[in-house]
Design a protein around this motif. Structure first.
Motif, PDB file in Angstrom:
ATOM      1  N   VAL A 117       0.747  -1.109   0.021  1.00  0.00           N
ATOM      2  CA  VAL A 117      -0.174  -0.007  -0.013  1.00  0.00           C
ATOM      3  C   VAL A 117       0.895   1.283  -0.070  1.00  0.00           C
ATOM      4  O   VAL A 117       1.865   1.305   0.927  1.00  0.00           O
ATOM      5  N   LEU A 118       0.520   2.126  -0.942  1.00  0.00           N
ATOM      6  CA  LEU A 118       1.080   3.461  -0.881  1.00  0.00           C
ATOM      7  C   LEU A 118       0.255   4.448  -0.412  1.00  0.00           C
ATOM      8  O   LEU A 118      -0.892   4.731  -1.108  1.00  0.00           O
ATOM      9  N   ILE A 119       0.382   5.286   0.447  1.00  0.00           N
ATOM     10  CA  ILE A 119      -0.222   6.101   1.328  1.00  0.00           C
ATOM     11  C   ILE A 119       0.030   7.476   0.617  1.00  0.00           C
ATOM     12  O   ILE A 119       1.524   8.039   1.160  1.00  0.00           O
ATOM     13  N   VAL A 120      -0.430   8.343   0.007  1.00  0.00           N
ATOM     14  CA  VAL A 120      -0.027   9.643  -0.479  1.00  0.00           C
ATOM     15  C   VAL A 120      -0.579  10.740   0.393  1.00  0.00           C
ATOM     16  O   VAL A 120      -1.869  10.971   0.434  1.00  0.00           O
ATOM     17  N   GLY A 121       0.348  11.471   1.332  1.00  0.00           N
ATOM     18  CA  GLY A 121      -0.270  12.582   2.225  1.00  0.00           C
ATOM     19  C   GLY A 121      -0.121  12.089   3.599  1.00  0.00           C
ATOM     20  O   GLY A 121      -0.448  11.152   4.006  1.00  0.00           O
ATOM     21  N   ALA A 122       0.706  12.964   4.350  1.00  0.00           N
ATOM     22  CA  ALA A 122       1.145  12.460   5.624  1.00  0.00           C
ATOM     23  C   ALA A 122       0.437  13.303   6.596  1.00  0.00           C
ATOM     24  O   ALA A 122       0.937  13.844   7.851  1.00  0.00           O
ATOM     25  N   GLY A 123      -0.740  13.782   6.424  1.00  0.00           N
ATOM     26  CA  GLY A 123      -1.820  14.341   7.459  1.00  0.00           C
ATOM     27  C   GLY A 123      -2.346  13.279   8.531  1.00  0.00           C
ATOM     28  O   GLY A 123      -1.906  12.268   8.559  1.00  0.00           O
ATOM     29  N   LEU A 165       1.081  24.180  11.612  1.00  0.00           N
ATOM     30  CA  LEU A 165      -0.095  24.936  11.808  1.00  0.00           C
ATOM     31  C   LEU A 165      -0.951  24.269  12.485  1.00  0.00           C
ATOM     32  O   LEU A 165      -1.007  22.941  12.303  1.00  0.00           O
ATOM     33  N   SER A 166      -1.871  24.634  13.141  1.00  0.00           N
ATOM     34  CA  SER A 166      -3.060  24.007  14.082  1.00  0.00           C
ATOM     35  C   SER A 166      -3.966  23.397  13.125  1.00  0.00           C
ATOM     36  O   SER A 166      -4.498  22.138  13.360  1.00  0.00           O
ATOM     37  N   LYS A 167      -4.551  24.202  12.282  1.00  0.00           N
ATOM     38  CA  LYS A 167      -5.611  23.611  11.693  1.00  0.00           C
ATOM     39  C   LYS A 167      -6.558  23.423  12.154  1.00  0.00           C
ATOM     40  O   LYS A 167      -7.280  23.982  13.005  1.00  0.00           O
ATOM     41  N   ALA A 168      -7.050  22.072  12.349  1.00  0.00           N
ATOM     42  CA  ALA A 168      -8.198  21.505  13.147  1.00  0.00           C
ATOM     43  C   ALA A 168      -7.916  21.587  14.646  1.00  0.00           C
ATOM     44  O   ALA A 168      -6.873  21.645  14.779  1.00  0.00           O
ATOM     45  N   GLY A 169      -8.821  21.789  15.464  1.00  0.00           N
ATOM     46  CA  GLY A 169      -8.558  21.750  16.797  1.00  0.00           C
ATOM     47  C   GLY A 169      -9.397  21.001  17.820  1.00  0.00           C
ATOM     48  O   GLY A 169      -9.177  21.210  19.041  1.00  0.00           O
ATOM     49  N   LEU A 190      -1.570   9.100   8.077  1.00  0.00           N
ATOM     50  CA  LEU A 190      -1.060   8.882   9.341  1.00  0.00           C
ATOM     51  C   LEU A 190      -1.539   7.574  10.105  1.00  0.00           C
ATOM     52  O   LEU A 190      -1.086   6.632  10.427  1.00  0.00           O
ATOM     53  N   MET A 191      -2.900   7.981  10.231  1.00  0.00           N
ATOM     54  CA  MET A 191      -3.583   7.048  10.899  1.00  0.00           C
ATOM     55  C   MET A 191      -3.945   5.938  10.191  1.00  0.00           C
ATOM     56  O   MET A 191      -3.671   4.676  10.858  1.00  0.00           O
ATOM     57  N   LEU A 192      -3.964   5.791   8.808  1.00  0.00           N
ATOM     58  CA  LEU A 192      -4.088   4.608   7.894  1.00  0.00           C
ATOM     59  C   LEU A 192      -2.697   3.904   8.073  1.00  0.00           C
ATOM     60  O   LEU A 192      -2.705   2.511   8.069  1.00  0.00           O
ATOM     61  N   ALA A 193      -1.619   4.584   7.948  1.00  0.00           N
ATOM     62  CA  ALA A 193      -0.406   3.897   8.079  1.00  0.00           C
ATOM     63  C   ALA A 193      -0.305   3.057   9.355  1.00  0.00           C
ATOM     64  O   ALA A 193       0.371   2.034   9.427  1.00  0.00           O
ATOM     65  N   ASN A 194      -0.761   3.594  10.482  1.00  0.00           N
ATOM     66  CA  ASN A 194      -0.695   2.954  11.655  1.00  0.00           C
ATOM     67  C   ASN A 194      -1.826   1.587  11.615  1.00  0.00           C
ATOM     68  O   ASN A 194      -1.429   0.498  12.211  1.00  0.00           O
ATOM     69  N   ILE A 216      -1.880  16.035  16.990  1.00  0.00           N
ATOM     70  CA  ILE A 216      -2.063  14.707  16.519  1.00  0.00           C
ATOM     71  C   ILE A 216      -1.159  14.260  15.614  1.00  0.00           C
ATOM     72  O   ILE A 216      -0.706  13.131  15.336  1.00  0.00           O
ATOM     73  N   GLU A 217      -0.719  15.155  14.623  1.00  0.00           N
ATOM     74  CA  GLU A 217       0.145  14.918  13.560  1.00  0.00           C
ATOM     75  C   GLU A 217       1.725  14.424  13.992  1.00  0.00           C
ATOM     76  O   GLU A 217       2.194  13.491  13.851  1.00  0.00           O
ATOM     77  N   GLY A 218       2.091  15.321  14.978  1.00  0.00           N
ATOM     78  CA  GLY A 218       3.414  15.010  15.514  1.00  0.00           C
ATOM     79  C   GLY A 218       3.270  13.949  16.259  1.00  0.00           C
ATOM     80  O   GLY A 218       4.506  13.081  16.315  1.00  0.00           O
ATOM     81  N   PHE A 219       2.151  13.444  17.330  1.00  0.00           N
ATOM     82  CA  PHE A 219       2.308  12.226  18.022  1.00  0.00           C
ATOM     83  C   PHE A 219       2.172  10.836  17.121  1.00  0.00           C
ATOM     84  O   PHE A 219       2.788  10.295  17.438  1.00  0.00           O
ATOM     85  N   LEU A 220       1.446  11.083  16.055  1.00  0.00           N
ATOM     86  CA  LEU A 220       1.218   9.937  15.142  1.00  0.00           C
ATOM     87  C   LEU A 220       2.386   9.474  14.372  1.00  0.00           C
ATOM     88  O   LEU A 220       2.888   8.571  14.200  1.00  0.00           O
ATOM     89  N   GLU A 221       3.156  10.680  13.887  1.00  0.00           N
ATOM     90  CA  GLU A 221       4.427  10.347  13.024  1.00  0.00           C
ATOM     91  C   GLU A 221       5.559   9.977  14.172  1.00  0.00           C
ATOM     92  O   GLU A 221       6.468   8.968  13.609  1.00  0.00           O
ATOM     93  N   GLN A 222       5.494  10.471  15.258  1.00  0.00           N
ATOM     94  CA  GLN A 222       6.544   9.955  16.366  1.00  0.00           C
ATOM     95  C   GLN A 222       6.211   8.443  16.747  1.00  0.00           C
ATOM     96  O   GLN A 222       7.132   7.712  16.726  1.00  0.00           O
ATOM     97  N   HIS A 223       4.928   8.226  16.859  1.00  0.00           N
ATOM     98  CA  HIS A 223       4.574   6.563  17.053  1.00  0.00           C
ATOM     99  C   HIS A 223       4.979   5.752  16.094  1.00  0.00           C
ATOM    100  O   HIS A 223       5.338   4.834  16.298  1.00  0.00           O
ATOM    101  N   LEU A 224       4.756   6.232  14.792  1.00  0.00           N
ATOM    102  CA  LEU A 224       5.178   5.223  13.539  1.00  0.00           C
ATOM    103  C   LEU A 224       6.714   5.091  13.656  1.00  0.00           C
ATOM    104  O   LEU A 224       7.028   4.158  13.373  1.00  0.00           O
ATOM    105  N   ALA A 225       7.328   6.464  13.656  1.00  0.00           N
ATOM    106  CA  ALA A 225       8.790   6.221  13.606  1.00  0.00           C
ATOM    107  C   ALA A 225       9.259   5.270  14.816  1.00  0.00           C
ATOM    108  O   ALA A 225      10.245   4.480  14.421  1.00  0.00           O
ATOM    109  N   ALA A 226       8.669   4.999  15.883  1.00  0.00           N
ATOM    110  CA  ALA A 226       9.146   4.172  16.832  1.00  0.00           C
ATOM    111  C   ALA A 226       8.825   2.938  16.477  1.00  0.00           C
ATOM    112  O   ALA A 226       9.457   1.941  17.180  1.00  0.00           O
ATOM    113  N   GLN A 227       8.103   2.577  15.629  1.00  0.00           N
ATOM    114  CA  GLN A 227       7.778   1.422  15.057  1.00  0.00           C
ATOM    115  C   GLN A 227       8.586   1.135  13.814  1.00  0.00           C
ATOM    116  O   GLN A 227       8.385  -0.042  12.971  1.00  0.00           O
TER     117      GLN A 227
END
Length: 493
Positions: free
Chosen positions: A5-11, A40-44, A15-19, A100-111
């Protein structure tokens, strides 16, 4: 194939789909055209159903441990719904998208999964066996499936030529992350008699521990072209129009103009390519429903893609992604458009509109109206169509959280497999036919038996004769006919 699977877009959606794919043990590559993650915070905000899903994967507690993210009260078009407080296991919380993006990206990196950045997609071709993707660098990746999570201006969607009907943006309002002084409540929706309005809700704290607020404002003459920068003077003037001198701007951290565009892809599946998140639906950001809808797109699609890659997915399973998620986003677009109208964001003070809003506000004092709106906004009222549901009240809804003694039932979903709650220990033999896809919990919890999909939705309850057809429909043909001992009854620790 270079990857399944190739996921285009790391928002948040990508990120959730990758997890989800990681949990299922399916190789995936996650790419993004940005050189670094957006700050940028965008959604809140994170709605109740999204928090449940995060909890089912063991992610909610560590996410909330990263900072102070206050709970809030639901609102519809600025009308608070106080009777909904405490209805759900997890209240609405103010957690910025950037967190949320930072948390998920760090979680994936740890895996061991890292986002491949500076990957701008320029070409796409698919055939019966897979998808070939070309990037601006000249790199080519071949995958079995591709998921477009690359935002409202999706390159993948454009290359597909996928229809994206709806309404273009006709007006703009200001959204900003700020620090304020004065006596404004942590969360408020205020309006002046001449039509100017301000909405404020908490965003937690900045790195120095100071409270941040998300602010939106509008009113007569405040709809400016999207490309016009938002200035501090503009925000000060907007605050003054509503609050006078009671509230002052201390710091402007980030600001942008948002439009009322409302569009949705006609189809979420195009052969081996799927659209998710803002690539599939865009609307005025009210209540963070866009981010939450995208996260739930990923949760719905992830286990189905994993099943297809592993070879046990029933033929219809991937098509249920569109069938289930398209109506959900269509309903979100409708409620956002209704809220936008009731909020009179352009400050027209039209007497007919004022009369409608006054009537709606009166109706919103009724408990059943508040509950209905809360279920709609929180995601807890989502009910997927399920074959053979009949009059079973649980089927199609998010699974209730059952106390199983040492654990709660939501913890059983952490491996990303189906779960059969079997409190009377009646279904070991039939469940054993799906040992690689379904776990059985036989603790006598007092709850009724139910079959829960990996995304946390009930797909069977009630008639025992319907259990095996439900297992076959959602989990494919049986993998084993070994009898009653072919499945592990799991109790996570």
């Amino acid at each position: 194939m270079d990857t399944d699977v190739l996921i285009v877009g790391a928002g948040p959606t990508g990120l959730m789909l990758a997890n989800e794919l990681r949990v299922a043990g399916v190789p995936a590559v996650l790419v993004d055209k940005l050189a670094q993650r957006s700050t940028l915070s965008k959604a809140g905000g994170v709605q109740s159903r999204t928090q449940e899903a995060l909890d089912q994967r063991g992610l909610l507690e560590p996410l909330l441990a990263t900072g102070e993210y206050p709970a809030g009260t639901a609102h519809f078009a600025g009308i608070t719904l106080p009777l909904t407080r405490g209805r759900h296991r997890h209240p609405w919380r103010s957690v910025p998208q950037v967190v949320i993006e930072g948390f998920l990206e760090q979680h994936l990196a740890a895996q061991g999964i890292s986002v491949r950045r500076n990957h701008e997609l320029t070409g796409l071709a698919q055939d019966e066996d897979g998808v070939t993707v070309t990037f601006a660098s000249g790199e080519v990746i071949r995958c079995r499936y591709l998921v477009a999570a690359d935002g409202g201006r999706s390159t993948v969607r454009s290359l597909l030529g996928a229809a994206f009907p709806g309404r273009p943006g006709t007006t703009t309002t200001v959204a900003a992350d700020v620090r304020l002084s004065g006596d404004t409540p942590a969360m408020t929706h205020a309006r002046s008699e001449d039509g100017h309005w301000v909405s404020v809700f908490p965003l937690g704290t900045d790195p120095q521990g100071r409270p941040l607020r998300r602010l939106a404002l509008g009113g007569p003459g405040r709809s400016l072209p999207r490309e016009v920068p938002v200035t501090e003077d503009e925000i000060r003037d907007g605050l003054r129009a509503v609050f006078g001198d009671r509230v002052q701007l201390l710091e402007l951290c980030y600001a942008r103009r948002i439009t009322n565009a409302a569009r949705q892809a006609e189809r979420y599946r195009h052969g081996r390519v799927f659209l998710a998140g803002d690539a599939a639906h865009v609307h005025l950001p009210i209540g963070a429903q866009g981010m939450n809808t995208g996260l739930q797109d990923a949760l719905n699609l992830g286990w189905k893609l994993a099943a297809a890659v592993r070879g046990w997915a029933p033929e219809h399973l991937l098509d249920t992604y569109h069938a289930e998620r398209h109506p959900v986003a269509a309903a979100v677009l409708r409620n956002v458009q209704a809220q936008s109208l009731l909020m009179d964001q352009q400050g027209t003070c039209d007497p007919d509109l004022v009369a409608v809003k006054d009537l709606f506000a009166a109706l919103a004092h009724l408990r059943d109206v508040q509950y209905h709106l809360d279920d709609m906004l929180s995601g807890m009222g989502i009910r997927y169509p399920m074959p053979g549901a009949g009059d079973q009240p649980l089927v199609g809804l998010p699974a209730p959280d059952v106390d199983l003694g040492p654990v709660r039932s939501h913890e059983l979903l952490r491996p990303g497999r189906g779960v059969l709650l079997d409190p009377l220990d009646r279904f070991a033999k039939v469940a054993a036919l799906w040992p690689d896809r379904v776990d059985r919990a036989g603790q006598d919890s007092g709850a009724e038996p139910m079959l829960v999909r990996p995304d946390g939705y009930v797909c069977w309850a009630g008639d025992p004769d319907d259990l095996e057809p439900a297992l076959t429909h959602w989990f494919g043909e049986p993998a084993s006919a070994s009898g009653g001992d072919g499945i592990t009854s799991r109790t996570p620790r």
